[in-house]
Design an enzyme around this catalytic site. Structure first.
Site, PDB file in Angstrom:
ATOM      1  N   ASP A  91       0.857  -1.179   0.000  1.00 59.02           N
ATOM      2  CA  ASP A  91       0.000   0.000   0.000  1.00 59.02           C
ATOM      3  C   ASP A  91       0.893   1.228   0.000  1.00 59.02           C
ATOM      4  OD1 ASP A  91      -2.817  -1.068   0.376  1.00 59.02           O
ATOM      5  OD2 ASP A  91      -1.759  -2.060   2.015  1.00 59.02           O
ATOM      6  N   ASP A 112     -14.346  -3.578  -2.221  1.00 59.46           N
ATOM      7  CA  ASP A 112     -14.298  -3.468  -0.765  1.00 59.46           C
ATOM      8  C   ASP A 112     -15.706  -3.746  -0.275  1.00 59.46           C
ATOM      9  OD1 ASP A 112     -11.634  -2.741  -0.713  1.00 59.46           O
ATOM     10  OD2 ASP A 112     -12.062  -0.593  -0.839  1.00 59.46           O
TER      11      ASP A 112
END
Lengths: 268, 210
Positions: free
Chosen positions: A24, A143
């Site tokens: 990330d 998500d």
């Protein structure tokens, strides 16, 4: 060449299960806390990707979680440098908004691009991307958050890095995206992410059985058994994890040895 | 006559040329990315990568004049390694899209992988080696390579099959015919085994010179 169907092979066992570390990033730096002691610069995505490649990662995911316009050039540069050192597939996501973004990432050395918010707002980008570059390049990232109190359990799609409910059912959305041309689903449980208490097995299983493209399970890995569970009961084709690798809780090799001992096919 | 040492990676606008070039660079080679037939005809080793779809690759090859160049270097038995779509277009024809004629260098047809397992066939799968060859040096029989494809060639001549892969059916994943090598998998994305195969191929083609 023979071309008869080999009935004794279930499709589960044909391909090895992939183990995928995720980096990330914000503004070109890896941001999730890491406890690497063996790298000169633990925030450098190029060094970290190369490290995981040497350790046996089956694929590397680079996610720009900042995903600002300015960060785009930085990301292209990171992808170029990573692809000079990493000779396994490379998936790039975060801020991919149109087919031009896809084209730039592929040209920089990415093999796949993962699309999340932009696909919810404009599902056509999935179709157009698949048409222009092939389904194998188009990963739909979802998500998903459990709808509180739902029975049977349901999950809603979130956009903008988990901040905004999109008003879509996660399983339906996965199905629709595959019909549009998505070649893979990267499925993150919002509830499990960061908990280290295990993947959301029911969510993963629901999506995996709903679509006929590979599903990468993400969010919640804390123990080797979590990985085993999501690849078996959860029917995932691959697992993605960040913290357990970054904090060196487990190495890629340890994960693979554990799975092998339990009869799961992995590349070793 | 000295062996020409330069390596040409055919860049016809439809290949993942960059990944292949990066992989060769990591082995210490300096490939020439080119669409110039004159340079390809002089190369000591030629790599022919491909991604995308067979018919569009064929259109590019025909319109750029590359088809003739490829036929010539293979006819001259130059060391040649075709990858993925690069392998598929060597066959007589493909069923992909509305179907089209291909280069006709390897007798046989490219067909869609039969239904059953997930398509595209995407991920790491094992390659069973059917012959002994220096290109397999240091690569265990059954080693995993990275695949991404929905179509696959079926050579009419079984003796050219150097590797097979199980995916619902037995797929021909590698061909060796003289100095012609073709892989359905992507060595440039197959980690150590893939790099080793590139290294073996280049050593076979060029000798031990970087």
């Amino acid at each position: 060449m023979p071309w008869e169907t080999n009935d004794n092979l279930g499709d589960d066992i044909l391909l090895t299960k992939r183990i995928i570390p995720c980096l990330d990033m914000i503004r070109g730096r890896v941001v999730k806390g890491t406890s690497f002691t063996d790298l000169r610069d633990t925030g450098d995505p190029v060094e970290m990707a190369a490290f995981y490649y040497r350790e046996g990662a089956d694929e590397i995911v680079l996610l720009d979680i900042g995903a600002t316009i300015e960060a785009r050039e930085t990301m292209v540069n990171v992808v170029e440098r990573v692809s000079e050192q990493v000779f396994v597939p490379l998936t790039v996501g975060g801020g991919v908004r149109n087919t031009d973004d896809i084209r730039r990432m592929l040209a920089a050395g990415a093999d796949k691009t993962s699309i999340n918010t932009a696909a919810v707002h404009n599902p056509h980008i999935v179709a157009e991307g698949a048409e222009r570059f092939g389904s194998q390049c188009i990963v739909l990232a979802i998500d998903a958050r459990e709808v509180a109190g739902s029975k049977p359990r349901r999950w809603e799609v979130l956009t903008h890095g988990g901040r905004t409910p999109a008003g879509l059912d996660a399983v339906q959305w996965a199905r629709q995206a595959v019909e549009l041309g998505a070649g893979e689903i990267l499925l993150t449980s919002y509830d499990a992410d960061g908990s280290q208490k295990g993947y959301d097995l029911e969510l993963t299983r629901a999506v995996s059985t709903a679509v006929n493209v590979p599903v990468v399970a993400s969010g919640g890995a804390g123990h080797l058994d979590h990985v085993y569970q999501v690849l078996t009961y959860g029917k995932a084709d691959a697992i993605l994890a960040a913290s357990i690798f970054h904090f060196r809780t487990y190495s890629i090799v340890q994960v693979k040895e554990y799975l092998m001992a339990k009869g799961i096919p992995v590349r070793y | 006559m000295p062996v020409p040492r330069n390596i040409a990676v055919i860049d016809y606008g439809a290949g993942n040329v960059r990944s292949v070039a990066n992989a060769l660079a990591s082995l210490g080679y300096h490939p020439d990315l080119t669409a110039d037939p004159a340079r390809i005809l002089k190369a000591g080793a030629i790599l022919f990568p491909g991604v995308g779809a067979g018919p569009s690759a064929m259109r590019e090859l025909d319109s750029s004049g590359m088809s003739g160049c490829i036929r010539q270097v293979i006819a001259e038995n130059r060391p040649f390694l075709a990858i993925c779509i690069g392998m598929q277009v060597l066959f007589d024809s493909t069923q992909e899209g509305r179907g089209c004629d291909c280069l006709g260098i390897i007798p046989g047809e490219v067909r869609r992988i039969p239904p059953g397992p997930k398509i595209p066939h995407m991920g790491w799968n094992r390659v069973k080696q059917h012959i002994r060859h220096p290109v397999f040096d240091g690569i265990p029989d059954g080693a995993s390579f990275y695949f991404v494809h929905s179509y696959c060639g079926r050579p009419a001549d079984p003796t050219v099959v150097a590797g097979t892969t199980e995916y619902g059916v037995t797929l021909c994943s590698m061909i060796i015919k003289g100095n012609l090598f073709a892989t359905q998998f992507h060595p440039e994305k197959s980690g150590k085994s893939g790099l080793r195969m590139f290294a073996n191929f280049l050593e076979y083609a060029l000798g031990n010179q970087r």
